[in-house]
Motif scaffolding. Structure first.
Motif, short mmCIF file in Angstrom:
data_model
loop_
_atom_site.label_atom_id
_atom_site.label_comp_id
_atom_site.label_asym_id
_atom_site.label_seq_id
_atom_site.Cartn_x
_atom_site.Cartn_y
_atom_site.Cartn_z
N UNK A 35 12.54 -70.03 6.94
CA UNK A 35 13.16 -71.33 7.19
C UNK A 35 12.05 -72.31 7.53
N UNK A 36 12.40 -73.59 7.63
CA UNK A 36 11.39 -74.57 8.02
C UNK A 36 10.84 -74.27 9.40
N UNK A 90 8.66 -80.51 1.00
CA UNK A 90 9.13 -79.19 1.40
C UNK A 90 8.14 -78.11 0.96
N UNK A 91 7.68 -78.21 -0.28
CA UNK A 91 6.70 -77.24 -0.78
C UNK A 91 5.42 -77.29 0.04
N UNK A 92 4.97 -78.50 0.35
CA UNK A 92 3.73 -78.62 1.11
C UNK A 92 3.87 -78.03 2.51
N UNK A 93 5.05 -78.16 3.09
CA UNK A 93 5.30 -77.59 4.42
C UNK A 93 5.13 -76.07 4.36
N UNK A 94 5.72 -75.46 3.36
CA UNK A 94 5.60 -74.01 3.21
C UNK A 94 4.17 -73.61 2.87
N UNK A 95 3.54 -74.37 1.98
CA UNK A 95 2.19 -74.04 1.54
C UNK A 95 1.19 -74.13 2.70
N UNK A 96 1.36 -75.12 3.57
CA UNK A 96 0.47 -75.25 4.72
C UNK A 96 0.55 -74.01 5.61
#
Length: 270
Positions: A35-36, A90-96
């Protein structure tokens, strides 16, 4: 087991032995789906571990029956409603988060105790070493839900780990790779017994902790950096700088002296 725990909503962080930190994805009722909140906490924990000079090895595993089932499908249903830039964020949040795990300067061992699917598959690839229980299995599930297998670093790391042909077949079919096949392909370093996954991971972590902290850190940096260098000369340059730096660190002379003392009887015939 000595525990030094911290409070997180989706993670459990403990210290089972000096110098070793165990990070457990802790949503067992959802097979540790992402999840986020988990992304944010993974990034925070990874950065804290990176700044802690007392930590020598990190072990990453999942609570319950699974390692990580990927992005939580309840949240995934909302992805088509995001704008293009919203999805990009959203992708960048997960990728970070995953990049922060890979950037931890000490070795990371993934103890894969069950399914590692989708983003969970990508998360396992962030580790330097992967050990798997017999129940470990991997699945590039992205294509099953209309997304690309090129997600969260998988398209870069997987071909380098098992070769482009095997990576393509796994990515295009979306099929599940069991523990024995994963070991054969090189996706897992070893398959453990049914009940000794964490014990084996801790034993390997102990072997790593017995070596020079600086030497291990710069070994990891060299191995990671030279994956991205296309020049042999540049790789040699990076290695030479690392060796020169380490000879100026306090633990190198001590480690060398201990090694010479241990090996001396073999050279003298004793």
């Amino acid at each position: 087991m000595t525990e030094k725990s911290a409070e997180y909503g989706t993670l459990l962080v403990t210290q089972p032995a000096p110098g070793i930190t165990l990070v457990t994805l802790n949503r067992p009722d959802r097979l540790n789906a992402m999840t986020n909140t988990m992304f944010d906490e993974l990034e925070v924990v990874a950065r804290k571990l990176s700044d802690d000079n007392d930590i020598r090895v990190v072990i990453l595993t999942g609570a319950g029956a699974g390692f990580c089932a990927g992005y939580d499908l309840d949240d995934a249903e909302r992805l088509p409603d995001l704008s293009a830039l919203g999805m990009f964020d959203q992708q960048n949040r997960a990728a970070r988060a995953l990049a922060a795990v890979r950037a931890i300067p000490v070795p990371v061992i993934a103890a894969v105790n069950g399914a590692a699917a989708g983003g969970g598959f990508s998360l396992s690839l962030m580790a330097d070493i992967r050990l798997g229980a017999p129940t470990a299995k991997f699945n590039a599930a992205f294509v099953k839900i209309g997304l690309s297998a090129g997600d969260l670093g998988a398209s870069w790391l997987l071909p380098r780990l098992i070769g482009p042909a095997h990576a393509a077949e796994i990515a295009f079919t979306g099929r599940t790779v069991g523990a024995e096949e994963a070991e054969r392909l090189g996706l897992l370093n070893a398959v453990t017994g049914p009940d000794d996954l964490l014990d084996r991971a801790l034993a390997m972590a102990g072997q790593i902790c017995a070596n020079s902290p600086g030497g291990i850190k710069l070994s990891k940096r060299a191995l990671q950096s030279n994956l991205e260098i296309t020049s042999f000369a540049a790789a040699l340059e990076l290695e030479s700088r690392g060796q020169a730096l380490l000879t100026r660190c306090a633990d190198m002379p001590e480690a060398l002296a201990a090694f010479r003392e241990k090996r001396a009887p073999h050279f003298t015939g004793a």
